[in-house]
Design a protein around this motif. Structure first.
Motif, PDB file in Angstrom:
ATOM      1  N   UNK A  25      10.324   4.576  -6.224  1.00  0.00           N
ATOM      2  CA  UNK A  25      11.030   5.464  -7.147  1.00  0.00           C
ATOM      3  C   UNK A  25      11.154   4.806  -8.530  1.00  0.00           C
ATOM      4  N   UNK A  26      11.611   3.541  -8.525  1.00  0.00           N
ATOM      5  CA  UNK A  26      11.766   2.833  -9.806  1.00  0.00           C
ATOM      6  C   UNK A  26      10.417   2.669 -10.499  1.00  0.00           C
ATOM      7  N   UNK A  27       9.423   2.243  -9.705  1.00  0.00           N
ATOM      8  CA  UNK A  27       8.081   2.033 -10.265  1.00  0.00           C
ATOM      9  C   UNK A  27       7.502   3.329 -10.809  1.00  0.00           C
ATOM     10  N   UNK A  28       7.619   4.401 -10.011  1.00  0.00           N
ATOM     11  CA  UNK A  28       7.049   5.697 -10.406  1.00  0.00           C
ATOM     12  C   UNK A  28       7.722   6.244 -11.651  1.00  0.00           C
ATOM     13  N   UNK A  55       5.429  12.552   3.007  1.00  0.00           N
ATOM     14  CA  UNK A  55       6.581  12.484   3.927  1.00  0.00           C
ATOM     15  C   UNK A  55       6.133  12.741   5.365  1.00  0.00           C
ATOM     16  N   UNK A  56       5.219  13.713   5.524  1.00  0.00           N
ATOM     17  CA  UNK A  56       4.725  14.015   6.873  1.00  0.00           C
ATOM     18  C   UNK A  56       3.961  12.812   7.421  1.00  0.00           C
ATOM     19  N   UNK A  57       3.185  12.206   6.533  1.00  0.00           N
ATOM     20  CA  UNK A  57       2.415  11.023   6.940  1.00  0.00           C
ATOM     21  C   UNK A  57       3.362   9.908   7.373  1.00  0.00           C
ATOM     22  N   UNK A  58       4.443   9.734   6.561  1.00  0.00           N
ATOM     23  CA  UNK A  58       5.428   8.700   6.883  1.00  0.00           C
ATOM     24  C   UNK A  58       6.087   9.005   8.223  1.00  0.00           C
ATOM     25  N   UNK A  88       0.833  -1.207   0.000  1.00  0.00           N
ATOM     26  CA  UNK A  88       0.000   0.000   0.000  1.00  0.00           C
ATOM     27  C   UNK A  88       0.866   1.255   0.000  1.00  0.00           C
ATOM     28  N   UNK A  89       1.880   1.259   0.877  1.00  0.00           N
ATOM     29  CA  UNK A  89       2.770   2.432   0.968  1.00  0.00           C
ATOM     30  C   UNK A  89       3.510   2.618  -0.363  1.00  0.00           C
ATOM     31  N   UNK A  90       4.051   1.511  -0.901  1.00  0.00           N
ATOM     32  CA  UNK A  90       4.820   1.598  -2.151  1.00  0.00           C
ATOM     33  C   UNK A  90       3.926   2.131  -3.277  1.00  0.00           C
ATOM     34  N   UNK A  91       2.690   1.647  -3.318  1.00  0.00           N
ATOM     35  CA  UNK A  91       1.781   2.068  -4.399  1.00  0.00           C
ATOM     36  C   UNK A  91       1.498   3.569  -4.317  1.00  0.00           C
ATOM     37  N   UNK A  92       1.135   4.043  -3.116  1.00  0.00           N
ATOM     38  CA  UNK A  92       0.810   5.472  -2.959  1.00  0.00           C
ATOM     39  C   UNK A  92       2.038   6.324  -3.288  1.00  0.00           C
ATOM     40  N   UNK A  93       3.186   5.891  -2.766  1.00  0.00           N
ATOM     41  CA  UNK A  93       4.436   6.633  -2.984  1.00  0.00           C
ATOM     42  C   UNK A  93       4.785   6.653  -4.476  1.00  0.00           C
ATOM     43  N   UNK A  94       4.617   5.486  -5.128  1.00  0.00           N
ATOM     44  CA  UNK A  94       4.957   5.383  -6.564  1.00  0.00           C
ATOM     45  C   UNK A  94       4.050   6.292  -7.388  1.00  0.00           C
ATOM     46  N   UNK A  95       2.786   6.391  -6.994  1.00  0.00           N
ATOM     47  CA  UNK A  95       1.854   7.255  -7.740  1.00  0.00           C
ATOM     48  C   UNK A  95       2.306   8.712  -7.649  1.00  0.00           C
ATOM     49  N   UNK A  96       2.695   9.140  -6.440  1.00  0.00           N
ATOM     50  CA  UNK A  96       3.145  10.531  -6.263  1.00  0.00           C
ATOM     51  C   UNK A  96       4.411  10.777  -7.094  1.00  0.00           C
ATOM     52  N   UNK A  97       5.357   9.820  -7.055  1.00  0.00           N
ATOM     53  CA  UNK A  97       6.594   9.974  -7.832  1.00  0.00           C
ATOM     54  C   UNK A  97       6.278   9.960  -9.330  1.00  0.00           C
ATOM     55  N   UNK A  98       5.331   9.104  -9.722  1.00  0.00           N
ATOM     56  CA  UNK A  98       4.918   9.037 -11.128  1.00  0.00           C
ATOM     57  C   UNK A  98       4.419  10.405 -11.609  1.00  0.00           C
ATOM     58  N   UNK A  99       3.626  11.074 -10.774  1.00  0.00           N
ATOM     59  CA  UNK A  99       3.081  12.381 -11.163  1.00  0.00           C
ATOM     60  C   UNK A  99       4.209  13.405 -11.321  1.00  0.00           C
ATOM     61  N   UNK A 100       5.097  13.448 -10.322  1.00  0.00           N
ATOM     62  CA  UNK A 100       6.208  14.424 -10.380  1.00  0.00           C
ATOM     63  C   UNK A 100       7.118  14.116 -11.570  1.00  0.00           C
ATOM     64  N   UNK A 128      14.096  14.604  -4.018  1.00  0.00           N
ATOM     65  CA  UNK A 128      12.843  15.120  -3.472  1.00  0.00           C
ATOM     66  C   UNK A 128      11.925  14.034  -2.931  1.00  0.00           C
ATOM     67  N   UNK A 129      12.204  12.778  -3.298  1.00  0.00           N
ATOM     68  CA  UNK A 129      11.286  11.724  -2.861  1.00  0.00           C
ATOM     69  C   UNK A 129      11.943  10.733  -1.900  1.00  0.00           C
TER      70      UNK A 129
END
Lengths: 225, 395
Positions: free
Chosen positions: B319-322, B272-275, B29-41, B369-370
């Motif tokens: 990071x890699x996924x995003x 990051x704050x959530x983490x 779950x964490x990896x997916x949410x994080x990857x989505x944010x990195x994907x957008x950036x 940044x990520x």
């Protein structure tokens, strides 16, 4: 002697409103290759005494020496190193990680020592067989019985071949048969040259015929009456 | 036999990975949410780099200097007599009058850009052949070359002629000489290129006037010097140089990307704050595990290394996924999620083929940044958690 305490005091939360003195002026000597019981009611201070002997935390004052090392002089880092070389712990709640397999739980103390996976598995497997839980080797620890968990905890305490075994209320969650089995293993270990210190108020332990010495702890003091 | 210190790190890495696997649902779950944010950036970053690269490639063939006449702060037609006033400025290779303007097509509701110049006067005119499928319009022959979107809007359907209205509503006919290549879509999608006379005819511009003057210089290093001389000699004109136009493109894309990036970085910061919040409030189970490990002889540093490997695995995978997803998004979907944000400058949205450009600097920026904030947000609280006495943790 392998354990020597002189005028040891322990105060929790020193200088704070909730300050509590748990141990008062403890003087204690335990010989190598002996089996000793710290007997006392809950809250008497025996677990605190066990923790100081086990290098978990230092005494507030006094001198404590375990296996030739003065604990008061040891920084936390070296106290940890001394603990893992010298002390094997067996806890009342076993403190096993339920998601790890039996074998992985037993090998856990070896990970930060840089022991290779093959050697870890071999050492753990030998202890598993010796303690009769070979059939549970690859089971998640959360799925084995209380008696088997106790043996897992014993195996873990022995994995690094430490000379001193400390057990805190080890039979509290075991039935009579399993408690007898546990004491049988402790006697074997003592015969193999280990020093055993057990904190308990279970008569099955305190009155065990192979117990070399009973030390009564009451209200933070060693009762000599 | 491996060195014990190296073996120890392998052991801790092994334990960290198996620990992540044991909590796979939560960590996925964490990896997916994080990857989505990195994907957008990352998508914004790649798209911006790709567009800038495409624009630079296209602008390489444009004139070095453009002169526009200004009146009351607005552009107006420039007299051809201004060409004579450039005499004596050394370094000008060629000066070409150009007519251009916008044509509103009521049928499709689109604006076309009409560009009219005599290609034979342009020093780089021959090179333009590469950008067109067909031929460039010959001067005075009533021909026009069309951008792909214009051709689609005019619904030519095999016809080679089309008509546009003059200001007096009479029709001006053109024959299609060629269609601009897809690779030039960023600049040509809405473009109609024709001869100078045809352009004047369409917009009813007198023969002694042009919209602007295109100047080609011999030495690109002297562009700004020549531009200054022209500005001094023609004070009522605006002198645009190619480097300035480059800069404008960069600023336009950079501004849009920057604006969107700020929004996305806010999401990243929130993550990051959530983490941090999650990691600083260690669960009872995590505290107990730390306590058990410490009492078994693990040092605080060992636990930190363990948490470091765990966090690096989570953030590295994200990071890699995003970044991979962002690259594929640009390569196969042509950045369809964000194109309107970055390319919304024309009535006809250019449907240019974007080739993903992913510079090492971009990767490093996104990594910084990520991944680094995530490592800090998880390892520092873990350090605070791992300094608690082991007995407190296992009580």
């Amino acid at each position: 002697m392998i354990i020597e305490l002189q005028s040891v005091n322990k105060v929790y939360n020193l200088g704070q409103p909730n300050e509590v003195q748990a141990l008062f002026d403890i003087n204690l000597v335990i010989e190598e290759n002996s089996m000793v019981c710290l007997r006392g009611a809950s809250g008497s201070g025996k677990s605190t005494l066990l923790a100081i002997i086990g290098c978990v935390f230092p005494a507030t004052s006094g001198r404590a020496a375990v296996a030739g090392k003065q604990l008061a002089r040891l920084p936390d880092r070296f106290m940890t190193i001394h603990r893992r070389r010298t002390i094997g712990f067996i806890f009342q709640q076993f403190n096993i990680l339920p998601n790890l397999t039996v074998l992985d739980n037993i090998a856990l103390p070896l990970l930060p020592l840089g022991i290779s996976p093959d050697e870890r598995r071999q050492r753990a497997a030998e202890l598993i067989e010796r303690l009769g839980i070979g059939h549970r080797r690859d089971f998640p620890a959360g799925q084995v019985s209380g008696g088997e968990l106790q043996r897992v905890a014993i195996a873990r305490a022995l994995i690094n071949n430490q000379p001193i075994i400390l057990a805190d209320e080890p039979t509290a969650h075991l039935d009579t048969t399993l408690s007898h089995d546990f004491m049988g293993i402790m006697v074997e270990l003592k015969n193999a040259g280990k020093t055993i210190v057990i904190a308990s108020h279970d008569p099955l332990v305190t009155e065990h015929p192979d117990m070399d010495r009973i030390i009564d702890v009451r209200d933070g003091r060693i009762d000599v009456s | 036999m491996k060195n014990r210190a190296i073996e120890k790190h392998f052991n801790l890495l092994d334990y960290a990975l198996s620990s992540l696997w044991r909590r796979k649902l939560k960590n996925m779950g964490i990896i997916t949410v994080f990857a989505v944010v990195i994907f957008l950036v990352a998508s914004f970053q790649i798209l911006t780099s790709s567009l800038t690269e495409t624009a630079e490639r296209m602008l390489a063939q444009t004139p070095e200097i453009v002169i526009q006449k200004m009146s009351a702060g607005r552009q107006e037609s420039i007299p051809l007599a201004y060409l004579d006033r450039l005499d004596g400025i050394f370094g000008i290779r060629a000066a070409v009058p150009r007519v251009w303007g916008y044509y509103f097509d009521e049928t499709s509701g689109a604006n076309y850009t009409v560009m009219a110049a005599d290609r034979s006067l342009m020093p780089e005119g021959k090179n333009l052949e590469m950008a067109i499928e067909g031929d460039f319009p010959a001067a005075g022959q009533g021909e026009a070359a069309l951008g792909r979107e214009v051709a689609a809007n005019l619904k030519l359907a095999g016809r080679r002629t089309f008509s546009l209205f003059r200001p007096d509503l009479s029709l001006k006919s053109f024959r299609v000489s060629g269609i601009f290549a897809e690779s030039t879509d960023l600049l040509t999608a809405d473009l109609i290129v024709t001869g100078l006379d045809e352009g004047r005819d369409l917009f009813a511009i007198p023969e002694n006037l042009a919209t602007d003057l295109l100047l080609y210089v011999a030495n690109p290093g002297e562009i700004s010097t020549i531009a200054k001389k022209i500005a001094a000699r023609l004070p009522d004109t605006r002198v645009l140089t190619r480097p300035q136009i480059h800069k404008t493109y960069k600023v336009v894309f950079g501004w849009r990307s920057g604006f969107a990036s700020i929004c996305l970085l806010t999401a990243l910061a929130a993550f990051a704050i959530l983490a941090w919040d999650k990691a600083s409030g260690l669960s009872a189970e995590e505290k107990r595990e730390i306590g058990i490990l410490k009492i078994l002889g693990w040092q605080t540093a060992d636990i930190l290394v363990l948490r470091f490997w765990e966090s690096l695995a989570v953030s590295g995978l994200a990071f890699l996924g995003g970044c991979t997803a962002a690259y594929l998004h640009i390569l196969f979907l042509e950045g369809s999620l964000f194109r309107p944000v970055l390319l919304g400058w024309s009535v006809i949205h250019p449907s240019l083929k974007i080739v993903p450009v992913f510079a090492a600097g971009d990767l490093l920026l996104i990594f910084t940044l990520s991944v680094l904030p995530y490592l800090a947000a998880t390892v520092i609280p873990a350090w605070r958690g791992s300094t608690i006495p082991p007995d407190a943790a296992i009580k």
